[in-house]
Structure formats: structure tokens, C-alpha cells
Design a protein around this motif. Structure first.
Motif, PDB file in Angstrom:
ATOM      1  N   GLN A 183       0.830  -1.194   0.000  1.00  0.00           N
ATOM      2  CA  GLN A 183       0.000   0.000   0.000  1.00  0.00           C
ATOM      3  C   GLN A 183       0.869   1.249   0.000  1.00  0.00           C
ATOM      4  N   LEU A 184       0.369   2.265  -0.699  1.00  0.00           N
ATOM      5  CA  LEU A 184       0.962   3.590  -0.678  1.00  0.00           C
ATOM      6  C   LEU A 184      -0.128   4.544  -0.194  1.00  0.00           C
ATOM      7  N   VAL A 185       0.159   5.322   0.825  1.00  0.00           N
ATOM      8  CA  VAL A 185      -0.831   6.231   1.380  1.00  0.00           C
ATOM      9  C   VAL A 185      -0.245   7.634   1.426  1.00  0.00           C
ATOM     10  N   GLU A 186      -0.898   8.540   0.695  1.00  0.00           N
ATOM     11  CA  GLU A 186      -0.441   9.924   0.642  1.00  0.00           C
ATOM     12  C   GLU A 186      -1.176  10.789   1.665  1.00  0.00           C
ATOM     13  N   SER A 187      -0.540  11.887   2.023  1.00  0.00           N
ATOM     14  CA  SER A 187      -1.171  12.897   2.876  1.00  0.00           C
ATOM     15  C   SER A 187      -0.472  14.235   2.644  1.00  0.00           C
ATOM     16  N   GLY A 188      -1.091  15.298   3.130  1.00  0.00           N
ATOM     17  CA  GLY A 188      -0.444  16.606   3.077  1.00  0.00           C
ATOM     18  C   GLY A 188      -0.987  17.562   2.045  1.00  0.00           C
ATOM     19  N   GLY A 189      -1.936  17.120   1.235  1.00  0.00           N
ATOM     20  CA  GLY A 189      -2.515  18.041   0.268  1.00  0.00           C
ATOM     21  C   GLY A 189      -3.370  19.087   0.952  1.00  0.00           C
ATOM     22  N   GLY A 190      -3.822  20.058   0.177  1.00  0.00           N
ATOM     23  CA  GLY A 190      -4.663  21.102   0.728  1.00  0.00           C
ATOM     24  C   GLY A 190      -4.813  22.253  -0.238  1.00  0.00           C
ATOM     25  N   SER A 191      -5.323  23.365   0.269  1.00  0.00           N
ATOM     26  CA  SER A 191      -5.538  24.557  -0.536  1.00  0.00           C
ATOM     27  C   SER A 191      -4.628  25.669  -0.055  1.00  0.00           C
ATOM     28  N   VAL A 192      -3.915  26.282  -0.986  1.00  0.00           N
ATOM     29  CA  VAL A 192      -3.029  27.387  -0.650  1.00  0.00           C
ATOM     30  C   VAL A 192      -3.146  28.465  -1.709  1.00  0.00           C
ATOM     31  N   GLN A 193      -2.661  29.642  -1.381  1.00  0.00           N
ATOM     32  CA  GLN A 193      -2.600  30.709  -2.369  1.00  0.00           C
ATOM     33  C   GLN A 193      -1.289  30.611  -3.145  1.00  0.00           C
ATOM     34  N   ALA A 194      -1.295  31.187  -4.321  1.00  0.00           N
ATOM     35  CA  ALA A 194      -0.087  31.209  -5.137  1.00  0.00           C
ATOM     36  C   ALA A 194       1.078  31.782  -4.341  1.00  0.00           C
ATOM     37  N   GLY A 195       2.229  31.125  -4.474  1.00  0.00           N
ATOM     38  CA  GLY A 195       3.403  31.527  -3.725  1.00  0.00           C
ATOM     39  C   GLY A 195       3.574  30.761  -2.423  1.00  0.00           C
ATOM     40  N   GLY A 196       2.552  30.031  -2.024  1.00  0.00           N
ATOM     41  CA  GLY A 196       2.608  29.278  -0.791  1.00  0.00           C
ATOM     42  C   GLY A 196       3.339  27.950  -0.934  1.00  0.00           C
ATOM     43  N   SER A 197       3.357  27.196   0.157  1.00  0.00           N
ATOM     44  CA  SER A 197       4.074  25.927   0.195  1.00  0.00           C
ATOM     45  C   SER A 197       3.201  24.825   0.780  1.00  0.00           C
ATOM     46  N   LEU A 198       3.483  23.612   0.354  1.00  0.00           N
ATOM     47  CA  LEU A 198       2.865  22.412   0.927  1.00  0.00           C
ATOM     48  C   LEU A 198       3.918  21.310   0.943  1.00  0.00           C
ATOM     49  N   ARG A 199       3.760  20.387   1.869  1.00  0.00           N
ATOM     50  CA  ARG A 199       4.639  19.222   1.918  1.00  0.00           C
ATOM     51  C   ARG A 199       3.783  17.967   1.869  1.00  0.00           C
ATOM     52  N   LEU A 200       3.970  17.186   0.817  1.00  0.00           N
ATOM     53  CA  LEU A 200       3.257  15.926   0.680  1.00  0.00           C
ATOM     54  C   LEU A 200       4.075  14.800   1.277  1.00  0.00           C
ATOM     55  N   SER A 201       3.384  13.829   1.850  1.00  0.00           N
ATOM     56  CA  SER A 201       4.045  12.661   2.418  1.00  0.00           C
ATOM     57  C   SER A 201       3.406  11.399   1.859  1.00  0.00           C
ATOM     58  N   CYS A 202       4.195  10.342   1.788  1.00  0.00           N
ATOM     59  CA  CYS A 202       3.701   9.049   1.322  1.00  0.00           C
ATOM     60  C   CYS A 202       4.355   7.969   2.162  1.00  0.00           C
ATOM     61  N   VAL A 203       3.535   7.073   2.671  1.00  0.00           N
ATOM     62  CA  VAL A 203       4.056   5.911   3.397  1.00  0.00           C
ATOM     63  C   VAL A 203       3.824   4.687   2.529  1.00  0.00           C
TER      64      VAL A 203
END
Length: 121
Positions: free
Chosen positions: A3-23
Motif C-alpha cells: 500500500q501507498l498512502v499519501e497525505s499533506g494536500g490542501g488549498s493554498v494561495q499562489a506563492g505558498g508551500s505544501l509538503r506531501l508525504s507518502c508511506v
């Protein structure tokens, strides 16, 4: 079953940051991040192999960084740090694993369910 399980998505404004993770419940030679926007084909974003070598799509170079966390016998952690996000980065982001380091989605046989990233202008 692997299994691969992702997390960390979301909504941001342009110029922002996000960190996605996968186990991942196993170890693989190559792991990567792919994305798919509505009405478009799935495309490769960033790949990392067992030696830590990376491949980036041109449209994310200098903005996104792929990395691995601690690898154990039971699982592998995969990350995607996304900075300076743009509205065109919007889409479903998938973690995938396979035998070859490539940005070609068809070479990857194991996929997560995806996590949504939405970037507003």
C-alpha cells in the motif's frame, strides 16, 4: 498487499508551500510523485531512486524537492516539498513506486489513492 498512502494536500494561495508525504508498506527501487489535473493526462513530477538520485520535471525544477525519510524493513517514507506554488500546480498528486526511475507513469505499477492540491491565484 503493498500500500501507498499519501497525505499533506490542501488549498493554498499562489506563492505558498505544501509538503506531501507518502508511506509505502514496502521498499522499492524507484518512487515518485505524479499529478493529474482535470481533463489532462497524468504526468511525472519528481522521482527518486534507491541511490538518492532524483529526476524532476522541468516545470517544477527549483521549486519542488523530493526526498526519502527513514527506510525500515516495513515501510518507506517519501516526501515532496512544494514551494512557490502556482495555480497550474493544481491537481491530484499521486505517490507511485516501480522498478525504474522515470517520469513516465506507465512504468510504475504501484499507486496511492492521491491527495488533492489546490492553488488559488
Amino acid at each position: 498487499r503493498v500500500q501507498l498512502v499519501e497525505s499533506g494536500g490542501g488549498s493554498v494561495q499562489a506563492g505558498g508551500s505544501l509538503r506531501l508525504s507518502c508511506v509505502a508498506s514496502a521498499n522499492f527501487y524507484a518512487m515518485g510523485w505524479f499529478r493529474q489535473a482535470p481533463g489532462q493526462e497524468r504526468e511525472g513530477v519528481a522521482i527518486i531512486d534507491d541511490f538518492g538520485r532524483t529526476i524532476y520535471a522541468d516545470f517544477v525544477k527549483g521549486r519542488f524537492t523530493i526526498s526519502k525519510g527513514d527506510v525500515t524493513r516495513e515501510n518507506t517514507l517519501l516526501y515532496l516539498q512544494m514551494n512557490n506554488l502556482k495555480p497550474e500546480d493544481t491537481g491530484m498528486y499521486y505517490c507511485a513506486a516501480g522498478p525504474k526511475a522515470s517520469l513516465t507513469p506507465g512504468l510504475f505499477g504501484t499507486w496511492g489513492q492521491g491527495t488533492q492540491v489546490t492553488v488559488s491565484s
